[in-house]
Design a protein around this motif. Structure first.
Motif, mmCIF file in Angstrom:
data_model
loop_
_atom_site.group_PDB
_atom_site.id
_atom_site.type_symbol
_atom_site.label_atom_id
_atom_site.label_comp_id
_atom_site.label_asym_id
_atom_site.label_seq_id
_atom_site.Cartn_x
_atom_site.Cartn_y
_atom_site.Cartn_z
ATOM 1 N N ALA A 268 0.849 -1.192 0.000
ATOM 2 C CA ALA A 268 0.000 0.000 0.000
ATOM 3 C C ALA A 268 0.882 1.239 0.000
ATOM 4 O O ALA A 268 1.882 1.303 0.706
ATOM 5 C CB ALA A 268 -0.929 0.008 1.219
ATOM 6 N N LEU A 269 0.496 2.218 -0.803
ATOM 7 C CA LEU A 269 1.226 3.480 -0.905
ATOM 8 C C LEU A 269 0.464 4.579 -0.185
ATOM 9 O O LEU A 269 -0.776 4.640 -0.231
ATOM 10 C CB LEU A 269 1.381 3.892 -2.373
ATOM 11 C CG LEU A 269 2.553 3.326 -3.170
ATOM 12 C CD1 LEU A 269 2.403 3.719 -4.639
ATOM 13 C CD2 LEU A 269 3.872 3.841 -2.621
ATOM 14 N N GLY A 270 1.199 5.474 0.453
ATOM 15 C CA GLY A 270 0.597 6.623 1.115
ATOM 16 C C GLY A 270 1.097 7.930 0.528
ATOM 17 O O GLY A 270 2.167 7.987 -0.093
ATOM 18 N N SER A 271 0.298 8.982 0.691
ATOM 19 C CA SER A 271 0.636 10.340 0.265
ATOM 20 C C SER A 271 0.807 10.470 -1.239
ATOM 21 O O SER A 271 1.511 11.363 -1.713
ATOM 22 C CB SER A 271 1.898 10.830 0.982
ATOM 23 O OG SER A 271 1.657 10.950 2.365
ATOM 24 N N VAL A 272 0.160 9.586 -1.989
ATOM 25 C CA VAL A 272 0.201 9.694 -3.441
ATOM 26 C C VAL A 272 -1.190 9.897 -4.033
ATOM 27 O O VAL A 272 -1.329 10.153 -5.231
ATOM 28 C CB VAL A 272 0.841 8.449 -4.090
ATOM 29 C CG1 VAL A 272 2.293 8.302 -3.665
ATOM 30 C CG2 VAL A 272 0.053 7.184 -3.771
ATOM 31 N N ARG A 278 -3.777 1.061 -3.127
ATOM 32 C CA ARG A 278 -3.470 -0.372 -3.187
ATOM 33 C C ARG A 278 -4.081 -0.958 -4.445
ATOM 34 O O ARG A 278 -5.248 -0.699 -4.768
ATOM 35 C CB ARG A 278 -4.024 -1.066 -1.942
ATOM 36 C CG ARG A 278 -3.552 -2.512 -1.834
ATOM 37 C CD ARG A 278 -3.982 -3.154 -0.532
ATOM 38 N NE ARG A 278 -3.853 -4.602 -0.620
ATOM 39 C CZ ARG A 278 -4.564 -5.450 0.090
ATOM 40 N NH1 ARG A 278 -5.431 -5.001 0.983
ATOM 41 N NH2 ARG A 278 -4.395 -6.741 -0.057
ATOM 42 N N VAL A 279 -3.304 -1.751 -5.173
ATOM 43 C CA VAL A 279 -3.749 -2.381 -6.412
ATOM 44 C C VAL A 279 -3.472 -3.884 -6.305
ATOM 45 O O VAL A 279 -2.319 -4.313 -6.396
ATOM 46 C CB VAL A 279 -3.010 -1.793 -7.634
ATOM 47 C CG1 VAL A 279 -3.449 -2.494 -8.918
ATOM 48 C CG2 VAL A 279 -3.248 -0.285 -7.731
ATOM 49 N N PRO A 280 -4.497 -4.712 -6.095
ATOM 50 C CA PRO A 280 -4.271 -6.152 -5.935
ATOM 51 C C PRO A 280 -3.486 -6.784 -7.082
ATOM 52 O O PRO A 280 -2.725 -7.733 -6.862
ATOM 53 C CB PRO A 280 -5.697 -6.708 -5.853
ATOM 54 C CG PRO A 280 -6.495 -5.576 -5.261
ATOM 55 C CD PRO A 280 -5.907 -4.333 -5.849
ATOM 56 N N ALA A 281 -3.632 -6.259 -8.294
ATOM 57 C CA ALA A 281 -2.899 -6.824 -9.433
ATOM 58 C C ALA A 281 -1.392 -6.675 -9.253
ATOM 59 O O ALA A 281 -0.618 -7.515 -9.748
ATOM 60 C CB ALA A 281 -3.345 -6.150 -10.729
ATOM 61 N N ALA A 282 -0.964 -5.630 -8.569
ATOM 62 C CA ALA A 282 0.465 -5.437 -8.315
ATOM 63 C C ALA A 282 0.985 -6.494 -7.354
ATOM 64 O O ALA A 282 2.113 -6.995 -7.506
ATOM 65 C CB ALA A 282 0.715 -4.039 -7.744
ATOM 66 N N GLU A 283 0.179 -6.857 -6.384
ATOM 67 C CA GLU A 283 0.562 -7.903 -5.430
ATOM 68 C C GLU A 283 0.587 -9.279 -6.108
ATOM 69 O O GLU A 283 1.449 -10.112 -5.815
ATOM 70 C CB GLU A 283 -0.405 -7.888 -4.258
ATOM 71 C CG GLU A 283 -0.402 -6.556 -3.515
ATOM 72 C CD GLU A 283 -1.626 -6.324 -2.642
ATOM 73 O OE1 GLU A 283 -1.704 -5.238 -2.046
ATOM 74 O OE2 GLU A 283 -2.495 -7.221 -2.569
ATOM 75 N N ALA A 284 -0.354 -9.475 -7.034
ATOM 76 C CA ALA A 284 -0.426 -10.759 -7.742
ATOM 77 C C ALA A 284 0.831 -11.011 -8.575
ATOM 78 O O ALA A 284 1.206 -12.170 -8.809
ATOM 79 C CB ALA A 284 -1.665 -10.789 -8.631
#
Length: 349
Positions: A268-272, A278-284
């Protein structure tokens, strides 16, 4: 001076009755106050002017308790410092401890509540300056940040109405942990997945969350996350080492098998963006892969797809990509327990 009515109910039902009564005051409805670390600042700057403050500090919502499924329930008015240093949080959710301790100052963490952390508002300069147009503060007036000072502003999920970012560190970790926000209203109880709790600005940037007038956050539920305990990291890039909001932050959690391959991942990214990103595809992308920089870079690229700077903050796109790679690398190396770095003002009793 703006007159404000103050009430301090002793139970949730009493709090809801006061909040619901304020729903009719469309211009300035009742607001909940716990620690007041953000709300009072906004009132002083005349950014917000509630007609009534409902003090919920007497409500029985300050406990942190283990859940039957192995998860954890965080009371809405438990203080951030108490949450960060709680033995169950430290043992089971170290990324949350790290995120909380990366934010604000010890004095503020001792006052700020968990529910209030979710509801804190953007630190956009123009939002705080009541003399400038701001769609978040005064819908329809325009966004002064667009074409203005944008160093801390959004690179993802922005709209033509607003490019502000959400400032919380704690919320970035909660997004990675798949937290659930428990809410009470006159209509009863409901549970909101953390991914759905905060809004992107769209055409209504004045609405930060999906909460309605009269809603009260009672708890935050965390599902079990034992598989991530050994490999998690919270990384925060900021202008100075303390008491500064992030330019970019990352909560990274990995479940790594004995073969060195990723079984599960959370990023998860903050301050952007207007909400934790959060992008589940990035975790996949990481599942089944060896833990190496190539895989981490691919995940970062998916997470940041479509990122676009506003001029002064163009650097945040590159910074965010590097931050994701570094945070994942640190997570592989092992979770760091930064609760051992106690300060005199915040040591647990």
């Amino acid at each position: 001076m703006n007159p404000v009515t103050y009430v301090a109910p002793l139970d949730v039902s009493g709090a809801l009755s006061h909040l619901y009564a304020g729903v009719d005051a469309n211009a300035a409805p009742s607001k909940v106050i716990a620690g007041g670390t953000n709300l009072l600042d906004l009132m002083k700057e005349r950014v917000m002017g509630p007609q009534q403050l409902v003090d919920i500090n007497a409500l029985p919502l300050d406990q942190i308790t283990a859940a039957p499924d192995g998860g954890l329930r965080l009371g809405a008015i438990a203080r951030n410092a108490d949450t960060a240093y709680h033995p169950l949080v430290r043992a089971q959710y170290p990324v949350l401890t790290a995120a909380i301790l990366a934010g604000a100052s010890p004095q503020i963490r001792n006052m700020a509540s968990n529910g209030g952390n979710l509801l804190q508002r953007t630190r956009c300069h123009y939002f705080y300056d009541a003399t400038t147009p701001c769609n978040k503060r005064a819908p329809g007036t325009g966004c002064s940040a667009i074409g203005g000072l944008t160093r801390q502003h959004a690179i993802l999920g922005a709209s033509a109405q607003c490019i502000a970012t959400h400032p919380s560190d704690m919320c970035v970790a909660l997004a990675a942990l798949d937290a659930v926000v428990c809410v009470r209203s006159s209509a009863g109880e409901r549970r909101i997945d953390f991914a759905d709790f905060h809004r992107l600005p769209g055409e209504q940037p004045e609405r930060d969350t999906v909460l309605a007038a009269g809603d009260l956050i009672t708890h935050i539920d965390l599902p079990p996350a034992a598989q991530f305990v050994r490999h998690s990291a919270y990384l925060k890039f900021r202008d100075r080492a303390s008491y500064a909001f992030a330019l970019v932050s990352v909560a990274a959690m990995l479940d790594v098998g004995e073969d060195g391959k990723v079984r599960d991942a959370r990023i998860a990214l903050g301050s952007v963006a207007h909400k934790p990103w959060r992008v589940p595809a990035a975790e996949a992308v990481l599942i089944g892969r060896q833990v190496d920089e190539t895989a981490f870079a691919e995940a970062a690229d998916v997470l940041l797809a479509g990122a676009q700077g506003q001029g002064q903050n163009d650097f945040k796109v590159t910074m965010a990509r590097r931050a994701v790679i570094r945070a994942l690398t640190q997570a592989v190396e092992g979770t760091h327990d930064n609760t051992t770095e106690l300060t005199e003002n915040e040591a647990p009793v």
